[in-house]
Design a protein around this motif. Structure first.
Motif, PDB file in Angstrom:
ATOM      1  N   ALA A 185       0.817  -1.221   0.000  1.00  0.00           N
ATOM      2  CA  ALA A 185       0.000   0.000   0.000  1.00  0.00           C
ATOM      3  C   ALA A 185       0.847   1.266   0.000  1.00  0.00           C
ATOM      4  N   ASP A 186       2.069   1.189   0.503  1.00  0.00           N
ATOM      5  CA  ASP A 186       2.897   2.377   0.667  1.00  0.00           C
ATOM      6  C   ASP A 186       3.807   2.593  -0.543  1.00  0.00           C
ATOM      7  N   GLY A 187       4.177   3.857  -0.774  1.00  0.00           N
ATOM      8  CA  GLY A 187       5.112   4.174  -1.834  1.00  0.00           C
ATOM      9  C   GLY A 187       6.533   3.825  -1.422  1.00  0.00           C
ATOM     10  N   VAL A 191       3.064  -1.030  19.187  1.00  0.00           N
ATOM     11  CA  VAL A 191       3.875   0.181  19.260  1.00  0.00           C
ATOM     12  C   VAL A 191       2.942   1.385  19.298  1.00  0.00           C
ATOM     13  N   ILE A 192       3.132   2.243  20.291  1.00  0.00           N
ATOM     14  CA  ILE A 192       2.265   3.401  20.505  1.00  0.00           C
ATOM     15  C   ILE A 192       3.079   4.679  20.270  1.00  0.00           C
ATOM     16  N   VAL A 222       0.642   2.698  16.147  1.00  0.00           N
ATOM     17  CA  VAL A 222       1.421   2.777  14.901  1.00  0.00           C
ATOM     18  C   VAL A 222       2.139   1.445  14.645  1.00  0.00           C
ATOM     19  N   THR A 223       1.567   0.347  15.161  1.00  0.00           N
ATOM     20  CA  THR A 223       2.210  -0.958  15.022  1.00  0.00           C
ATOM     21  C   THR A 223       2.415  -1.324  13.564  1.00  0.00           C
ATOM     22  N   GLU A 224       1.351  -1.195  12.763  1.00  0.00           N
ATOM     23  CA  GLU A 224       1.458  -1.585  11.352  1.00  0.00           C
ATOM     24  C   GLU A 224       2.427  -0.674  10.602  1.00  0.00           C
ATOM     25  N   ARG A 225       2.378   0.622  10.909  1.00  0.00           N
ATOM     26  CA  ARG A 225       3.303   1.537  10.254  1.00  0.00           C
ATOM     27  C   ARG A 225       4.750   1.176  10.589  1.00  0.00           C
ATOM     28  N   ARG A 254       5.876  -1.782  11.478  1.00  0.00           N
ATOM     29  CA  ARG A 254       6.235  -3.032  10.804  1.00  0.00           C
ATOM     30  C   ARG A 254       6.547  -2.778   9.333  1.00  0.00           C
ATOM     31  N   SER A 255       5.754  -1.899   8.707  1.00  0.00           N
ATOM     32  CA  SER A 255       5.996  -1.568   7.298  1.00  0.00           C
ATOM     33  C   SER A 255       7.373  -0.942   7.121  1.00  0.00           C
ATOM     34  N   GLU A 256       7.732  -0.004   8.015  1.00  0.00           N
ATOM     35  CA  GLU A 256       9.038   0.632   7.931  1.00  0.00           C
ATOM     36  C   GLU A 256      10.148  -0.381   8.183  1.00  0.00           C
ATOM     37  N   GLU A 257       9.903  -1.335   9.095  1.00  0.00           N
ATOM     38  CA  GLU A 257      10.897  -2.358   9.383  1.00  0.00           C
ATOM     39  C   GLU A 257      11.072  -3.286   8.177  1.00  0.00           C
ATOM     40  N   ARG A 258       9.959  -3.601   7.474  1.00  0.00           N
ATOM     41  CA  ARG A 258      10.074  -4.429   6.276  1.00  0.00           C
ATOM     42  C   ARG A 258      10.921  -3.727   5.210  1.00  0.00           C
TER      43      ARG A 258
END
Length: 564
Positions: A142-144, A364-365, A384-387, A389-393
């Protein structure tokens, strides 16, 4: 050293000398010309962190200022570890900075004004085929995602990035700067010459200098993007662009509510019912602490996110009572020590600030605080858990091979450089294994790339299983691998691991309907006998590998010794 500094003045090169504890020893006139903010302030014995604080206080805008401590910490780390020049903009011109260690003294930093080098040859076109399968999958997230080369020019973007910035296709971005893409996104759009566009350009210009610090950019039609970038040791960048429009709209609604709250305490009480109803429907957790440190407001979402007892919060407790409950329930067990120290000191500042912390349940809060005029604080809590995780990926993909999940060549070289540095400080020796698979090319040619890829992944898994948990196993490219084996003080230990690798790889493998077999040629370079720098060690390990292969393969050779 003072005569050297004066000589550098004649070359218009600024110089500043620091001792081994990063305290200022001397500086020249050119330094003050390039950095006038230090005039009448810098002094002998002043810590480099104080020097950086003046530097950033003159550069950061209101949105960046809460991050100043992070910038200072990173600046001190760069000062201590810098081993190559870099360029940055300051005072309307480009400066090139270099830093050299001076044994027995400390470190000297040098600056020279001039035009920053512009890459020659026009835009750089990087075919998508050069990217691993893992990166190609970013078209389906979903993210750029944006990849830049060492000169900051865009080499590749995914499809969500194209949509986010209103591009015709990804080819429009290739070879340009991110600033050019941002300007194009606003062209011909409502507000294209307004405050939002100008503020975005200013934010972009300031934040592109600070790799790794997230920042937010306004986009047309009320949209917002959050950008975070990581750079490898070769200067290539990998950044994620997350659409946070909904979150920003909620924050704007919160700011409006907070502005009304500051108008008068009486008016707040008159409208408390309406405010509580609004807060109850918000996706963010809200907590308002008054000047007496009493929790006046805490919505249901905050209670849910923080795991607080409803009865406790309904009693309008003191902020200290809330913290006491959290300490007793190990709420901060996964929180970094600096944040724990901040909470123990009271947990409230008289300025806006923001940080992320992990709860015991793994979520993560994001905790964001805004001081209230007259005392107190308005605090928001966002999951912001999903965000995260996305940044970690994104970070993981930038450092690992997409096919085998082993670390990539760049990451291996970082680990090797660190091992050399640590061994120079008294750590045990280590061994570098360079591994080339025997028999892989015929398998790949005869049965196709799909089978070849499965054989590579299987070989990588076997090597990772045989090596110790602390050792670094990497895919260097094609069918070549490398292992950084720690704690090796004799050739026998290195040969022991090499023999186990050879025994593991030679075992037959069932791939689809085929029974296949691989071998390997392994070259071993021991530190410090085979070299004391990463390039030499890797070159000697590679040379030993070719000697092993020339003797028939499926064996190991220690550089400077015999085969096994």
């Amino acid at each position: 050293m003072r005569s050297v500094a004066q000589t550098l003045d004649g070359l218009e090169i600024g110089a500043c000398l620091f001792d081994e504890a990063d305290r200022t020893l001397l500086w020249n006139r050119s330094f003050l010309t390039l950095f006038p903010e230090h005039a009448a302030h810098i002094q002998i014995g002043e810590p480099y962190s104080a020097n950086l604080r003046r530097f950033y206080e003159g550069r950061l805008n209101a949105f960046e200022m809460p991050l100043i401590e992070r910038y200072i910490e990173k600046g001190v780390a760069r000062h201590r570890l810098q081993n190559r020049p870099f360029a940055f903009e300051h005072g309307g011109r480009w400066l090139t900075a270099a830093s050299l260690p001076l044994p027995g003294v400390g470190r000297i930093r040098l600056w020279r004004a001039g035009e920053h080098a512009v890459p020659q040859g026009g835009p750089i076109a990087v075919p998508e085929a050069l990217f691993s399968d893992g990166v190609a999958l970013f078209d389906h997230v979903a993210d750029g995602v944006m990849v830049t080369d060492a000169d900051g020019q865009i080499a590749w973007v995914n499809h969500p990035f194209v949509l986010m910035y209103g591009l015709r296709d990804r080819a429009v971005a290739a070879g340009t700067s991110f600033e050019s893409v941002y300007r194009r996104a606003w062209q011909g759009r409502e507000g294209g010459d307004g405050e939002g566009f100008r503020r975005g350009l200013s934010t972009l210009a300031d934040n592109l200098r600070f790799t790794g610090a997230p920042f937010e950019l306004p986009l047309p039609e009320g949209r917002w993007a959050r950008v975070i970038e990581q750079r490898g040791p070769d200067g290539k960048g990998f950044s994620a662009h997350v659409d946070i429009s909904a979150l920003k709209h909620q924050q704007q609604a919160l700011e409006q509510a907070e502005a009304r709250a500051r108008a008068s305490e009486a008016r707040l009480k008159d409208k408390s019912t309406l405010l509580e109803a609004t807060l109850a429907r918000m996706e963010q957790g809200i907590m308002m602490v008054n000047a007496e440190r009493v929790v006046e407001v805490c919505n249901r979402r905050a209670i849910e996110l923080l795991g607080l007892p409803e009865a406790l919060m309904a009693s309008k407790p003191s902020f200290e009572a809330v913290l006491a409950h959290q300490w007793a329930s190990d709420e901060f067990s996964r929180t970094p020590q600096d944040i724990q120290d901040f909470v123990r000191s009271g947990g409230i500042l008289d300025r806006a600030h923001c940080y992320d912390r992990q709860r015991p349940d793994g979520r993560v809060i994001e905790v964001r605080s805004v001081p209230i005029e007259g005392g107190g604080v308005l605090r928001t809590y966002t999951d912001v858990t999903e965000r995260t995780r996305s940044e970690e990926r994104v970070r993981h993909a930038a450092r690992h091979d997409g096919l085998t999940s082993l670390v990539n060549r760049e990451t291996f070289l970082e680990c090797l450089a660190a091992a050399v540095r640590d061994s120079g400080c008294g750590a045990p020796g280590f061994a570098v294994h360079y591994i080339d698979l025997d028999g892989f090319k015929p398998i790949n040619d005869e049965h196709g790339h799909a089978v070849g890829d499965k054989m590579l992944a299987l070989a990588a898994g076997r090597m990772r299983q045989i090596a110790r948990d602390g050792d670094v196993v990497a895919r260097m490219g094609g069918d070549e691998f490398a292992i950084l084996q720690y704690g090796v003080d004799a050739a026998d230990r290195g040969l022991g691991l090499a023999r186990r690798i050879l025994q593991g790889l030679v075992q037959p493998a069932d791939i689809e309907t085929l029974r296949l077999q691989l071998g390997a040629s392994i070259g071993i370079a021991l530190y410090p006998g085979a070299g004391i720098d990463p390039d030499t060690l890797l070159r000697h390990a590679d040379s030993a590998m070719y000697e092993a292969k020339g003797l028939g393969g499926n064996q190991a050779r220690v550089f400077g010794e015999g085969c096994a």
